[in-house]
Design a protein around this motif. Sequence first.
Motif, PDB file in Angstrom:
ATOM      1  N   UNK A  56      -3.046   6.011 -14.335  1.00 45.47           N
ATOM      2  CA  UNK A  56      -3.377   4.993 -15.327  1.00 45.47           C
ATOM      3  C   UNK A  56      -3.926   3.753 -14.630  1.00 45.47           C
ATOM      4  N   UNK A  57      -4.805   3.052 -15.338  1.00 43.44           N
ATOM      5  CA  UNK A  57      -5.264   1.743 -14.874  1.00 43.44           C
ATOM      6  C   UNK A  57      -5.356   0.852 -16.110  1.00 43.44           C
ATOM      7  N   UNK A  58      -5.598  -0.408 -15.905  1.00 44.44           N
ATOM      8  CA  UNK A  58      -5.655  -1.349 -17.013  1.00 44.44           C
ATOM      9  C   UNK A  58      -6.892  -1.075 -17.851  1.00 44.44           C
ATOM     10  N   UNK A  59      -6.704  -0.258 -18.883  1.00 48.37           N
ATOM     11  CA  UNK A  59      -7.819   0.075 -19.759  1.00 48.37           C
ATOM     12  C   UNK A  59      -8.123   1.546 -19.860  1.00 48.37           C
ATOM     13  N   UNK A  60      -7.339   2.387 -19.192  1.00 44.19           N
ATOM     14  CA  UNK A  60      -7.639   3.801 -19.333  1.00 44.19           C
ATOM     15  C   UNK A  60      -6.922   4.704 -18.360  1.00 44.19           C
ATOM     16  N   UNK A  61      -7.504   5.909 -18.216  1.00 42.60           N
ATOM     17  CA  UNK A  61      -6.929   6.963 -17.385  1.00 42.60           C
ATOM     18  C   UNK A  61      -7.994   7.496 -16.442  1.00 42.60           C
ATOM     19  N   UNK A 368      -6.334   2.418  -3.748  1.00 41.30           N
ATOM     20  CA  UNK A 368      -6.388   3.692  -3.030  1.00 41.30           C
ATOM     21  C   UNK A 368      -5.377   4.694  -3.553  1.00 41.30           C
ATOM     22  N   UNK A 369      -5.639   5.949  -3.264  1.00 40.67           N
ATOM     23  CA  UNK A 369      -4.722   7.043  -3.569  1.00 40.67           C
ATOM     24  C   UNK A 369      -4.740   7.996  -2.382  1.00 40.67           C
ATOM     25  N   UNK A 388      -7.434  -0.642  -9.566  1.00 40.76           N
ATOM     26  CA  UNK A 388      -6.075  -0.373  -9.107  1.00 40.76           C
ATOM     27  C   UNK A 388      -5.339   0.461 -10.147  1.00 40.76           C
ATOM     28  N   UNK A 389      -4.558   1.443  -9.690  1.00 39.05           N
ATOM     29  CA  UNK A 389      -3.843   2.298 -10.615  1.00 39.05           C
ATOM     30  C   UNK A 389      -2.380   1.879 -10.712  1.00 39.05           C
TER      31      UNK A 389
END
Length: 399
Positions: A56-61, A368-369, A388-389
Amino acid sequence: MNKPIRSRALTGTALALAVSSVLTACGGEASSSDAKAEGTASATPAAAVKNPLVATFDGGLYILDGQSLKLTRTIELAGFNRVNPAGDADHVIVSTDTGFRVLNATDQALTGIEYKGAKPGHVVRHAGKTVLFTDGTGEVNVFDPADLSSGRKPEGRTYTSAEAHHGVAIELANGELLGTLGTEEKRTGALVLDKDNKEIARNENCPGVHGEAAAQNEAVAVGCENGVLIYQDGRFTKIDAPDDYGRIGNQAGSDASPVLLGDYKTDPEAELERPTRISLIDTEKKKLRLVDLGTSYSFRSLARGPQGEALVLGTDGAIHVIDQNTGRTEKKIPAVGTWQEPLDWQQARPTLFVRDHTAYVSEPGKKALHAIDLTTGKKITSVTLPESTNELSGVLAGH
Protein backbone atom coordinates in the motif's frame (compact mmCIF):
# COMPACT_ATOMS: atom_id res chain seq x y z
CA MET A 1 -3.73 1.47 27.23
CA ASN A 2 -0.68 1.97 25.05
CA LYS A 3 -1.33 4.10 22.02
CA PRO A 4 -1.01 4.36 19.16
CA ILE A 5 -0.89 0.56 18.95
CA ARG A 6 -2.41 -2.06 16.77
CA SER A 7 -5.32 -2.54 19.09
CA ARG A 8 -6.34 0.95 17.96
CA ALA A 9 -5.71 0.07 14.34
CA LEU A 10 -9.22 0.31 13.02
CA THR A 11 -11.08 2.24 15.64
CA GLY A 12 -10.11 5.71 14.53
CA THR A 13 -11.79 7.83 11.91
CA ALA A 14 -11.11 6.29 8.53
CA LEU A 15 -10.01 8.33 5.58
CA ALA A 16 -12.27 8.84 2.62
CA LEU A 17 -12.28 6.16 -0.05
CA ALA A 18 -12.48 7.06 -3.71
CA VAL A 19 -15.34 5.51 -5.64
CA SER A 20 -13.22 4.51 -8.58
CA SER A 21 -10.08 2.47 -9.17
CA VAL A 22 -7.57 3.31 -11.85
CA LEU A 23 -5.21 0.61 -13.05
CA THR A 24 -1.97 1.94 -14.44
CA ALA A 25 0.83 0.65 -16.58
CA CYS A 26 3.93 -1.21 -15.40
CA GLY A 27 5.95 1.94 -14.82
CA GLY A 28 3.50 3.11 -12.15
CA GLU A 29 2.43 6.28 -14.01
CA ALA A 30 -1.27 6.80 -14.64
CA SER A 31 -2.51 6.28 -18.17
CA SER A 32 -5.41 8.42 -19.35
CA SER A 33 -6.67 5.51 -21.45
CA ASP A 34 -7.18 3.23 -18.42
CA ALA A 35 -10.76 2.35 -17.57
CA LYS A 36 -12.16 3.83 -14.35
CA ALA A 37 -14.85 1.34 -13.45
CA GLU A 38 -15.26 0.40 -9.78
CA GLY A 39 -13.58 -2.92 -9.02
CA THR A 40 -12.53 -3.61 -12.59
CA ALA A 41 -9.29 -3.64 -14.52
CA SER A 42 -8.43 -1.59 -17.56
CA ALA A 43 -10.00 -2.52 -20.88
CA THR A 44 -7.02 -4.67 -21.78
CA PRO A 45 -6.55 -7.40 -19.13
CA ALA A 46 -3.14 -7.45 -17.50
CA ALA A 47 -0.89 -10.45 -17.79
CA ALA A 48 -0.97 -12.77 -14.79
CA VAL A 49 1.73 -12.24 -12.17
CA LYS A 50 3.33 -15.19 -10.41
CA ASN A 51 3.22 -15.15 -6.60
CA PRO A 52 2.45 -11.42 -6.49
CA LEU A 53 3.11 -9.06 -3.62
CA VAL A 54 0.85 -6.15 -2.76
CA ALA A 55 2.08 -2.99 -1.05
CA THR A 56 0.00 0.00 0.00
CA PHE A 57 0.99 3.62 -0.51
CA ASP A 58 -0.77 6.90 0.12
CA GLY A 59 -3.37 6.74 -2.61
CA GLY A 60 -3.34 3.17 -3.79
CA LEU A 61 -1.82 -0.27 -4.16
CA TYR A 62 1.28 -1.55 -5.91
CA ILE A 63 1.28 -5.07 -7.37
CA LEU A 64 4.74 -6.58 -7.79
CA ASP A 65 6.18 -9.76 -9.23
CA GLY A 66 7.09 -11.98 -6.29
CA GLN A 67 10.42 -13.04 -7.77
CA SER A 68 11.82 -9.98 -9.53
CA LEU A 69 9.94 -7.38 -7.43
CA LYS A 70 9.11 -5.62 -10.70
CA LEU A 71 6.22 -3.20 -10.32
CA THR A 72 3.61 -4.64 -12.67
CA ARG A 73 0.57 -2.51 -11.90
CA THR A 74 -0.63 0.40 -9.81
CA ILE A 75 -4.20 0.61 -8.56
CA GLU A 76 -5.34 4.03 -7.40
CA LEU A 77 -7.42 3.67 -4.27
CA ALA A 78 -7.73 6.68 -2.00
CA GLY A 79 -7.78 6.43 1.76
CA PHE A 80 -5.84 4.38 4.29
CA ASN A 81 -5.93 0.79 3.02
CA ARG A 82 -4.66 -2.40 4.67
CA VAL A 83 -3.75 -5.72 3.04
CA ASN A 84 -3.71 -9.38 4.11
CA PRO A 85 -3.39 -12.71 2.28
CA ALA A 86 -6.80 -14.12 1.40
CA GLY A 87 -5.56 -17.67 1.89
CA ASP A 88 -5.07 -18.86 -1.68
CA ALA A 89 -2.53 -18.39 -4.47
CA ASP A 90 -4.32 -15.50 -6.19
CA HIS A 91 -6.15 -13.16 -3.86
CA VAL A 92 -5.45 -10.51 -1.24
CA ILE A 93 -7.97 -8.92 1.12
CA VAL A 94 -7.94 -5.12 1.07
CA SER A 95 -9.46 -3.33 4.06
CA THR A 96 -10.97 -0.03 2.92
CA ASP A 97 -13.30 2.59 4.40
CA THR A 98 -16.35 0.70 3.10
CA GLY A 99 -15.36 -2.82 4.10
CA PHE A 100 -13.24 -5.76 3.01
CA ARG A 101 -12.61 -5.89 -0.74
CA VAL A 102 -11.09 -8.80 -2.64
CA LEU A 103 -8.17 -8.15 -4.96
CA ASN A 104 -7.18 -10.73 -7.55
CA ALA A 105 -3.48 -9.97 -7.27
CA THR A 106 -2.51 -12.54 -9.89
CA ASP A 107 -4.79 -10.91 -12.46
CA GLN A 108 -3.96 -7.47 -11.04
CA ALA A 109 -7.53 -6.28 -10.57
CA LEU A 110 -10.01 -5.61 -7.81
CA THR A 111 -12.93 -8.01 -8.03
CA GLY A 112 -16.57 -7.20 -7.35
CA ILE A 113 -16.48 -9.18 -4.10
CA GLU A 114 -16.90 -7.01 -1.03
CA TYR A 115 -17.88 -7.58 2.59
CA LYS A 116 -19.29 -4.18 3.46
CA GLY A 117 -19.14 -2.71 6.93
CA ALA A 118 -17.51 0.05 8.96
CA LYS A 119 -14.00 -0.46 10.34
CA PRO A 120 -12.95 -3.75 8.74
CA GLY A 121 -10.50 -5.35 11.15
CA HIS A 122 -8.59 -8.61 11.45
CA VAL A 123 -8.24 -11.16 8.65
CA VAL A 124 -7.39 -14.67 9.90
CA ARG A 125 -6.48 -17.79 7.93
CA HIS A 126 -6.58 -21.22 9.58
CA ALA A 127 -7.56 -24.80 8.72
CA GLY A 128 -8.51 -23.90 5.16
CA LYS A 129 -10.87 -21.09 6.14
CA THR A 130 -10.56 -17.32 6.08
CA VAL A 131 -12.33 -15.27 8.75
CA LEU A 132 -13.11 -11.54 8.55
CA PHE A 133 -14.05 -9.48 11.62
CA THR A 134 -15.77 -6.12 11.02
CA ASP A 135 -15.16 -3.95 14.07
CA GLY A 136 -17.93 -1.43 13.39
CA THR A 137 -20.67 -4.06 13.31
CA GLY A 138 -19.23 -7.08 15.12
CA GLU A 139 -19.99 -9.21 12.05
CA VAL A 140 -17.88 -12.28 11.39
CA ASN A 141 -17.68 -13.84 7.92
CA VAL A 142 -16.09 -17.24 7.31
CA PHE A 143 -15.40 -18.65 3.85
CA ASP A 144 -13.23 -21.08 1.94
CA PRO A 145 -10.70 -18.96 0.00
CA ALA A 146 -10.75 -21.52 -2.83
CA ASP A 147 -14.27 -20.31 -3.58
CA LEU A 148 -12.95 -16.86 -4.53
CA SER A 149 -11.79 -18.29 -7.86
CA SER A 150 -15.41 -18.37 -9.08
CA GLY A 151 -15.47 -14.58 -9.10
CA ARG A 152 -18.59 -14.63 -6.95
CA LYS A 153 -18.91 -13.90 -3.25
CA PRO A 154 -18.45 -17.22 -1.44
CA GLU A 155 -21.28 -18.72 0.52
CA GLY A 156 -20.05 -19.05 4.06
CA ARG A 157 -20.75 -18.90 7.74
CA THR A 158 -21.76 -15.66 9.44
CA TYR A 159 -21.96 -14.64 13.07
CA THR A 160 -22.44 -11.32 14.84
CA SER A 161 -20.87 -10.66 18.23
CA ALA A 162 -23.11 -9.38 21.03
CA GLU A 163 -21.59 -5.91 20.71
CA ALA A 164 -19.38 -4.28 18.12
CA HIS A 165 -15.73 -3.97 19.14
CA HIS A 166 -12.18 -4.20 17.81
CA GLY A 167 -12.09 -7.97 17.73
CA VAL A 168 -10.95 -11.09 16.00
CA ALA A 169 -12.28 -14.58 15.25
CA ILE A 170 -10.85 -17.89 14.04
CA GLU A 171 -12.53 -21.10 12.93
CA LEU A 172 -10.93 -24.38 14.01
CA ALA A 173 -10.69 -27.56 11.95
CA ASN A 174 -13.65 -29.12 13.78
CA GLY A 175 -15.92 -26.17 12.98
CA GLU A 176 -15.65 -24.45 16.35
CA LEU A 177 -15.46 -20.67 16.13
CA LEU A 178 -13.46 -18.66 18.66
CA GLY A 179 -14.30 -14.99 18.89
CA THR A 180 -13.42 -12.12 21.19
CA LEU A 181 -15.75 -10.52 23.74
CA GLY A 182 -16.03 -6.80 24.31
CA THR A 183 -17.54 -3.42 23.59
CA GLU A 184 -16.13 -0.27 22.02
CA GLU A 185 -14.92 0.78 25.48
CA LYS A 186 -13.73 -2.49 27.01
CA ARG A 187 -12.61 -5.92 25.82
CA THR A 188 -12.65 -8.81 28.27
CA GLY A 189 -11.96 -12.24 26.77
CA ALA A 190 -13.19 -14.83 24.31
CA LEU A 191 -15.93 -17.36 23.68
CA VAL A 192 -16.19 -20.48 21.53
CA LEU A 193 -19.18 -21.52 19.43
CA ASP A 194 -19.91 -24.93 17.99
CA LYS A 195 -20.55 -25.36 14.27
CA ASP A 196 -24.18 -24.29 14.82
CA ASN A 197 -23.09 -21.05 16.54
CA LYS A 198 -24.09 -22.29 19.99
CA GLU A 199 -21.79 -21.14 22.80
CA ILE A 200 -19.78 -23.99 24.35
CA ALA A 201 -16.97 -22.20 26.20
CA ARG A 202 -16.13 -18.76 27.57
CA ASN A 203 -13.29 -17.05 29.43
CA GLU A 204 -13.34 -13.39 30.49
CA ASN A 205 -9.96 -13.35 32.23
CA CYS A 206 -8.25 -11.55 29.36
CA PRO A 207 -8.47 -7.77 29.72
CA GLY A 208 -7.83 -5.77 26.58
CA VAL A 209 -7.95 -8.90 24.42
CA HIS A 210 -6.27 -8.31 21.06
CA GLY A 211 -4.80 -10.36 18.24
CA GLU A 212 -4.64 -14.10 17.67
CA ALA A 213 -2.29 -16.82 16.49
CA ALA A 214 -2.44 -20.58 16.07
CA ALA A 215 0.37 -22.95 17.01
CA GLN A 216 1.10 -26.59 16.30
CA ASN A 217 -1.67 -29.04 17.35
CA GLU A 218 -4.22 -26.25 16.96
CA ALA A 219 -3.48 -24.30 20.11
CA VAL A 220 -5.09 -20.91 19.54
CA ALA A 221 -4.02 -17.86 21.51
CA VAL A 222 -5.41 -14.37 22.02
CA GLY A 223 -3.36 -11.68 23.69
CA CYS A 224 -4.23 -9.94 26.98
CA GLU A 225 -2.95 -6.98 28.96
CA ASN A 226 -1.68 -9.45 31.58
CA GLY A 227 -0.53 -12.42 29.51
CA VAL A 228 -2.13 -14.67 26.96
CA LEU A 229 -5.20 -16.90 26.76
CA ILE A 230 -4.86 -20.33 25.10
CA TYR A 231 -7.75 -22.43 23.75
CA GLN A 232 -6.95 -26.05 22.94
CA ASP A 233 -8.84 -29.36 23.08
CA GLY A 234 -12.05 -27.75 24.26
CA ARG A 235 -10.78 -25.64 27.15
CA PHE A 236 -9.14 -22.31 27.96
CA THR A 237 -5.85 -21.90 29.83
CA LYS A 238 -4.50 -18.52 30.97
CA ILE A 239 -0.75 -17.91 30.97
CA ASP A 240 0.01 -14.92 33.16
CA ALA A 241 2.61 -12.31 32.32
CA PRO A 242 5.42 -11.80 34.86
CA ASP A 243 4.39 -8.13 35.20
CA ASP A 244 1.08 -6.78 36.51
CA TYR A 245 0.72 -5.08 33.14
CA GLY A 246 2.36 -7.26 30.53
CA ARG A 247 0.54 -6.69 27.26
CA ILE A 248 0.77 -9.16 24.39
CA GLY A 249 -1.25 -7.64 21.58
CA ASN A 250 0.31 -9.03 18.42
CA GLN A 251 1.29 -12.65 17.84
CA ALA A 252 2.68 -14.84 15.06
CA GLY A 253 2.18 -18.60 14.92
CA SER A 254 3.52 -21.52 12.93
CA ASP A 255 2.20 -25.02 12.23
CA ALA A 256 5.82 -26.17 12.64
CA SER A 257 6.06 -25.15 16.29
CA PRO A 258 4.04 -25.23 19.54
CA VAL A 259 5.67 -21.91 20.49
CA LEU A 260 4.05 -18.60 19.61
CA LEU A 261 5.88 -15.33 19.04
CA GLY A 262 4.39 -12.23 20.64
CA ASP A 263 5.25 -8.65 21.41
CA TYR A 264 5.49 -7.45 25.03
CA LYS A 265 4.71 -4.04 26.53
CA THR A 266 4.74 -2.97 30.20
CA ASP A 267 3.80 0.73 30.30
CA PRO A 268 0.03 1.32 30.24
CA GLU A 269 0.49 5.11 30.25
CA ALA A 270 2.96 5.39 27.37
CA GLU A 271 1.90 7.40 24.34
CA LEU A 272 3.97 4.94 22.37
CA GLU A 273 6.04 2.26 24.05
CA ARG A 274 8.96 1.06 21.97
CA PRO A 275 9.60 -2.36 23.53
CA THR A 276 12.87 -4.27 23.28
CA ARG A 277 11.54 -7.57 24.62
CA ILE A 278 9.46 -10.15 22.79
CA SER A 279 7.48 -13.06 24.26
CA LEU A 280 7.75 -16.73 23.37
CA ILE A 281 4.65 -18.64 24.51
CA ASP A 282 5.01 -22.42 24.79
CA THR A 283 1.48 -23.74 24.28
CA GLU A 284 2.47 -27.28 25.31
CA LYS A 285 4.20 -26.40 28.59
CA LYS A 286 1.91 -23.39 29.13
CA LYS A 287 4.90 -21.18 29.88
CA LEU A 288 5.95 -17.71 28.75
CA ARG A 289 9.55 -16.67 28.13
CA LEU A 290 10.72 -13.08 27.61
CA VAL A 291 13.68 -12.35 25.34
CA ASP A 292 15.45 -8.99 25.18
CA LEU A 293 16.52 -8.21 21.61
CA GLY A 294 18.59 -5.16 22.44
CA THR A 295 16.58 -3.20 19.90
CA SER A 296 12.98 -2.07 19.57
CA TYR A 297 10.50 -3.13 16.91
CA SER A 298 6.91 -2.42 15.79
CA PHE A 299 3.69 -4.35 15.29
CA ARG A 300 4.68 -4.92 11.66
CA SER A 301 7.96 -6.59 12.70
CA LEU A 302 6.83 -10.10 13.69
CA ALA A 303 6.89 -13.17 11.44
CA ARG A 304 7.77 -16.87 11.40
CA GLY A 305 10.31 -18.75 9.32
CA PRO A 306 9.82 -22.04 7.43
CA GLN A 307 11.03 -24.12 10.40
CA GLY A 308 8.99 -22.16 12.92
CA GLU A 309 11.85 -19.86 13.89
CA ALA A 310 10.84 -16.50 15.34
CA LEU A 311 11.66 -13.52 13.14
CA VAL A 312 11.68 -9.92 14.33
CA LEU A 313 12.62 -6.89 12.25
CA GLY A 314 14.39 -4.56 14.67
CA THR A 315 14.87 -0.82 14.51
CA ASP A 316 18.57 -1.63 14.18
CA GLY A 317 17.71 -2.62 10.61
CA ALA A 318 18.27 -6.37 11.05
CA ILE A 319 15.99 -9.40 10.98
CA HIS A 320 16.63 -11.18 14.27
CA VAL A 321 16.35 -14.95 13.76
CA ILE A 322 15.48 -16.49 17.13
CA ASP A 323 15.32 -20.14 18.14
CA GLN A 324 11.73 -20.36 19.33
CA ASN A 325 12.55 -23.13 21.80
CA THR A 326 15.56 -21.58 23.55
CA GLY A 327 15.13 -17.88 22.88
CA ARG A 328 18.68 -17.70 21.54
CA THR A 329 19.34 -15.33 18.65
CA GLU A 330 20.80 -17.54 15.94
CA LYS A 331 21.74 -14.72 13.56
CA LYS A 332 20.99 -11.17 12.56
CA ILE A 333 20.33 -10.59 8.88
CA PRO A 334 20.97 -7.01 7.66
CA ALA A 335 17.83 -5.80 5.91
CA VAL A 336 17.34 -2.01 6.01
CA GLY A 337 18.88 1.06 7.58
CA THR A 338 18.23 1.99 11.21
CA TRP A 339 14.78 3.43 11.85
CA GLN A 340 12.44 4.57 14.60
CA GLU A 341 8.79 3.66 15.02
CA PRO A 342 6.62 6.74 14.34
CA LEU A 343 4.08 7.91 16.91
CA ASP A 344 1.13 7.60 14.53
CA TRP A 345 0.43 3.91 13.83
CA GLN A 346 -0.80 4.78 10.33
CA GLN A 347 2.54 6.29 9.34
CA ALA A 348 4.83 4.11 7.25
CA ARG A 349 7.64 2.14 8.86
CA PRO A 350 9.69 -0.87 7.65
CA THR A 351 7.43 -3.91 7.36
CA LEU A 352 8.27 -7.62 7.29
CA PHE A 353 6.33 -10.17 5.21
CA VAL A 354 7.61 -13.75 4.99
CA ARG A 355 6.66 -16.36 2.42
CA ASP A 356 8.41 -19.73 2.37
CA HIS A 357 12.18 -19.07 2.65
CA THR A 358 11.99 -15.44 1.52
CA ALA A 359 11.63 -12.36 3.70
CA TYR A 360 10.25 -9.26 2.00
CA VAL A 361 11.11 -6.02 3.78
CA SER A 362 9.98 -2.52 2.90
CA GLU A 363 12.15 0.53 3.50
CA PRO A 364 9.81 3.51 3.10
CA GLY A 365 12.51 6.07 3.87
CA LYS A 366 14.21 5.06 0.62
CA LYS A 367 11.02 4.05 -1.25
CA ALA A 368 12.63 0.61 -1.44
CA LEU A 369 11.57 -3.01 -1.17
CA HIS A 370 13.97 -5.91 -0.58
CA ALA A 371 13.75 -9.70 -0.98
CA ILE A 372 16.07 -11.63 1.34
CA ASP A 373 16.91 -15.33 1.42
CA LEU A 374 16.39 -16.46 5.01
CA THR A 375 18.67 -19.46 4.53
CA THR A 376 21.73 -17.60 3.26
CA GLY A 377 20.91 -14.20 4.73
CA LYS A 378 21.69 -12.58 1.40
CA LYS A 379 19.56 -10.09 -0.51
CA ILE A 380 18.01 -11.63 -3.60
CA THR A 381 16.97 -8.34 -5.15
CA SER A 382 15.87 -4.80 -4.32
CA VAL A 383 13.73 -2.24 -6.11
CA THR A 384 12.91 1.44 -5.76
CA LEU A 385 9.24 2.34 -6.06
CA PRO A 386 7.57 5.60 -7.10
CA GLU A 387 6.20 6.22 -3.60
CA SER A 388 7.00 5.08 -0.07
CA THR A 389 4.98 2.02 0.90
CA ASN A 390 3.23 1.24 4.17
CA GLU A 391 1.67 -2.22 4.48
CA LEU A 392 3.08 -5.23 2.64
CA SER A 393 1.46 -8.59 1.95
CA GLY A 394 0.92 -11.12 -0.82
CA VAL A 395 -0.72 -14.31 -1.96
CA LEU A 396 0.13 -17.60 -0.28
CA ALA A 397 2.34 -19.49 -2.72
CA GLY A 398 1.61 -23.17 -3.10
CA HIS A 399 -2.02 -22.93 -2.02
